[in-house]
Design an enzyme around this catalytic site. Structure first.
Site, PDB file in Angstrom:
ATOM      1  N   TRP A 161       0.817  -1.221   0.000  1.00  0.00           N
ATOM      2  CA  TRP A 161       0.000   0.000   0.000  1.00  0.00           C
ATOM      3  C   TRP A 161       0.850   1.271   0.000  1.00  0.00           C
ATOM      4  O   TRP A 161       0.389   2.320   0.432  1.00  0.00           O
ATOM      5  CB  TRP A 161      -0.981   0.026   1.172  1.00  0.00           C
ATOM      6  CG  TRP A 161      -1.794  -1.217   1.302  1.00  0.00           C
ATOM      7  CD1 TRP A 161      -2.695  -1.698   0.403  1.00  0.00           C
ATOM      8  CD2 TRP A 161      -1.786  -2.147   2.396  1.00  0.00           C
ATOM      9  NE1 TRP A 161      -3.245  -2.878   0.850  1.00  0.00           N
ATOM     10  CE2 TRP A 161      -2.702  -3.185   2.074  1.00  0.00           C
ATOM     11  CE3 TRP A 161      -1.094  -2.222   3.598  1.00  0.00           C
ATOM     12  CZ2 TRP A 161      -2.936  -4.260   2.924  1.00  0.00           C
ATOM     13  CZ3 TRP A 161      -1.337  -3.291   4.444  1.00  0.00           C
ATOM     14  CH2 TRP A 161      -2.245  -4.290   4.105  1.00  0.00           C
ATOM     15  N   HIS A 162       2.054   1.178  -0.496  1.00  0.00           N
ATOM     16  CA  HIS A 162       2.934   2.348  -0.532  1.00  0.00           C
ATOM     17  C   HIS A 162       3.075   2.905  -1.956  1.00  0.00           C
ATOM     18  O   HIS A 162       4.103   3.471  -2.300  1.00  0.00           O
ATOM     19  CB  HIS A 162       4.311   1.994   0.032  1.00  0.00           C
ATOM     20  CG  HIS A 162       4.289   1.609   1.476  1.00  0.00           C
ATOM     21  ND1 HIS A 162       5.393   1.084   2.127  1.00  0.00           N
ATOM     22  CD2 HIS A 162       3.309   1.662   2.413  1.00  0.00           C
ATOM     23  CE1 HIS A 162       5.079   0.826   3.390  1.00  0.00           C
ATOM     24  NE2 HIS A 162       3.817   1.168   3.576  1.00  0.00           N
TER      25      HIS A 162
END
Length: 685
Positions: free
Chosen positions: A619-620
């Site tokens: 999720w980066h």
């Protein structure tokens, strides 16, 4: 799981911004005996709105608030009367905790130890000659003091607890559902996105100016699925319109998520807090070291805690050191090679603290926060101008009614876009700024051809290994990280169904008796793109990240997996691994999980193939409005006036092991920078 807390404090005065204290009529006055000047902490007027007559005219122009001229491709006429017709609200004073009517400035000064009591027991004036030393003490030493020493400066422990923890929604008088918003309103600043960067920006600017903060999701407070550590990840499988997590699947086939809640990613992530590296500060054009450090501390006083490691995490920490991820650096926020314990945003009760907690710093008379307010379009003027100028936003509430918010039209008024790596490039395209082929495909009137918007999308690939344990484990999210010389970040969680698999998918084992150890590839060279799928801002755009397209990314992944396997076989971790289970057994267990490509393979043929088949997201993801391509060093969109983008879409690299600390700092840093320049300009006038 027990957690250690650090004392919370109120927002300290900024030390590098000139003061502009107001009298009852709003005229700028100097503080008595003011030597070091600080930001005004007095109340300012709430957001003004247009007259009722203008609201009726707006409704007559269409049910959704769109002007007919705009639908015909004509520029929306900017209201000429807005400065004259706003309902200016005279500043009101709030009684501080000492009983006086000096408001926030008095309380802050007294809590810092620079206020002086008069005969009535009230804080009658500020002892400005002592301010500079006290602020240095407060900003630098306070976070490291013991509870007993800190209490002499900060007040009672009971008061601090009231600031740090709450089970239900805090009493934010400025937070409302968008359905209660006026049809038309006017502000100094409009911030789109109440997330990791948007909240610090809006909170900071509200000290002296009127700010509208638009958040498309709801509040995290009172929702145990968000606030309780034990419920982490439950929202990732919730595909309802009200879910705080909006799922999307990249063109690569990897399931991903974007936040749809106040607090943004801080409301749904695994909570690890670690500063970005020096390389990030350089490419992000953040040069003021003092402001960087003060901005980090501003965040940490409210929402960051030191974890107490479980036995499983303690064993893994030793295992990483044994596997060569050295030195062992103990507890630190800093980004250093080796193995360390970092900060977390969960307190000792397992309660999540989000960027929403930073709103306690806000000036309630300066900030207007709207929930379930989906921005549909940014309005631009370009007639008779060489460059388009942003001047307003059209947003929709939960009842599908459209509203308009305008800037007041002064020189330094701005719209600040902080809608995230997907939301910011998407909204710009929907507003007519982006690649011309995208605009043409979706019949969007072009404002400016900007070919780099939506380009350079990057997601740091994650590859995890589930290790079943013969002994019980606790529930714990990311508390430690191994930063390797090969360019990998090794992290782990225990006791959680990290991949959302069914119990039967664990093939006789259970996620409650084991943990996931995973590696993140830093600085991936593979890049992709973002494109619109339709004109609905509530829908996801199409995104492709091109995982492992560049060979160096795959090479790094293999090196990271090797470190994990070496740690699993270490003496330090032996208690949490079945003695008769080989490394090949563990890899085969993982490739049979349903989240691999292709699912249910019988065995892992090579680590290269394992990386490809097992790739996931951490999720980066970032990019889409990249620094140097779309925004300049001040985060202003190149070729457009009165608008900035400040969020993860501007990132060239994902900072540190986890980006949330750096993005929170970035929001505060840029908020202070913008505020400082504007106050200096106002003072000069």
């Amino acid at each position: 799981m027990a957690r250690v807390k650090r004392p919370a404090v109120r927002d300290p005065p900024l030390t590098n911004v000139p003061v502009r204290r107001s009298n009852r009529r709003g005229a700028a006055v100097k503080a008595p005996n003011a030597e070091p000047e600080m930001v005004e902490l007095s109340n300012n007027s709430s957001s003004p709105s247009m007259s009722e007559r203008d609201e009726r005219n707006e409704v007559e122009n269409g049910e959704d608030g769109e002007h007919e001229g705009e639908e015909n491709g004509e520029e929306d006429e900017e209201p000429q009367r807005r400065e004259q017709e706003v309902e200016e609200e005279e500043p009101t004073t709030q009684r501080c905790s000492h009983g006086c009517s000096h408001g926030t400035a008095c309380h802050t000064a007294y809590s810092l130890g620079v206020g002086q009591r008069g005969s009535s027991g009230r804080a009658e004036k500020l002892a400005y000659p002592f301010t500079q030393w006290t602020l240095q003490f407060y900003l630098v030493l306070m976070p490291h003091l013991s509870w007993d020493v800190a209490s002499s400066v900060e007040g009672s422990e009971k008061e601090r607890e009231g600031q740090r923890t709450w089970k239900e929604a805090p009493n934010y008088t400025f937070m409302h559902e968008a359905t209660k918003a006026r049809k038309i309103s006017v502000y100094d600043y409009i911030v789109i996105g109440g997330g990791t960067t948007g909240i610090p920006i809006a909170t900071t600017l509200s000290k002296n100016y009127s700010v509208l903060l638009l958040e498309r999701g709801g509040s995290p407070y009172g929702n145990p699925n968000i606030t309780k550590l034990a419920n982490f990840g439950s929202y990732f499988s919730d595909n309802s319109p009200d879910s705080p997590s909006q799922q999307f699947v990249s063109v690569d086939g990897v399931v991903n998520a974007r936040p749809r809640v106040l607090g943004g990613g801080t409301s749904i992530n695994a909570g690890f807090y670690s500063h970005g590296e020096a390389r990030f500060l350089k490419v992000a054009k953040l040069m003021n070291e003092r402001l960087i450090n003060e901005s980090y501390r501003w965040v940490e006083r409210v929402m960051v805690f030191k974890p107490i490691l479980t036995r499983w995490h303690s064993a893994l920490k030793g295992a990483l050191v044994e596997a060569g991820v050295t030195p062992e650096n103990g507890f630190t926020y800093e980004h250093i090679l080796g193995t360390k314990v970092g900060g977390i945003i969960f307190d000792q009760n397992g309660q999540r603290h989000t960027a929403g907690d930073l709103l306690q710093y806000a000036n309630p008379k300066g900030l207007h926060l709207l929930l379930h307010a989906t921005a549909h379009k940014i309005l631009f003027k370009n007639k008779g101008r060489t460059r388009p100028v942003a001047y307003g936003v059209v947003f929709e509430d939960a009842s599908r009614r459209k509203h308009r918010a305008y800037l007041k039209g002064r020189q330094m008024d701005e719209i600040i876009l902080s809608a995230g790596a997907l939301g910011s490039p998407q909204l710009l395209m929907l507003s007519g700024i982006g690649p011309k082929d995208q605009l043409h495909t979706h019949n969007i009137k072009p404002v400016l051809h900007h070919p780099f918007i939506g380009q350079g999308m990057v997601d740091n690939p994650l590859n995890e290994i589930f290790v079943p344990s013969p002994v019980p484990v606790s529930q714990s999210l990311v508390d430690i990280v191994g930063i390797t010389k090969s360019g990998n970040y090794i992290e782990a969680v225990e006791g959680f169904n990290l991949i959302g698999a069914r119990l039967s998918d664990y093939q006789g084992y259970s996620y409650e008796m084991g943990g996931f150890i995973f590696e993140k590839v830093n600085y991936p060279q593979s890049k992709g793109y973002l494109e619109l799928q339709n004109r609905n801002p509530a829908d996801n755009p199409s995104v492709k990240f091109n995982y492992f397209k560049k060979p160096n990314d795959l090479r790094k992944c293999v090196l990271g997996v090797k470190v994990i396997l070496k740690a699993i076989e270490s003496k330090a971790f032996s208690k949490f691994k079945y003695p008769n289970m080989t490394i090949q057994d563990i890899l085969d267990l993982n490739v049979k999980m349903p989240t691999t490509f292709p699912p249910h393979a019988n065995t892992s043929s090579s680590l290269e193939q394992y990386c490809k088949d097992n790739v996931k997201t951490i999720w980066h993801y970032h990019g889409g409005c990249r620094m140097g391509k779309v925004v300049d060093g001040n985060y202003k969109i190149q070729g457009v006036d009165s608008i900035r983008v400040i969020d993860g879409s501007t990132l060239i690299i994902s900072p540190g092991t986890n980006p949330q600390a750096s993005l929170l700092m970035l929001g505060r840093y840029m908020g202070v920078t913008i505020l400082s320049k504007r106050l200096a300009s106002d003072k000069a006038k």
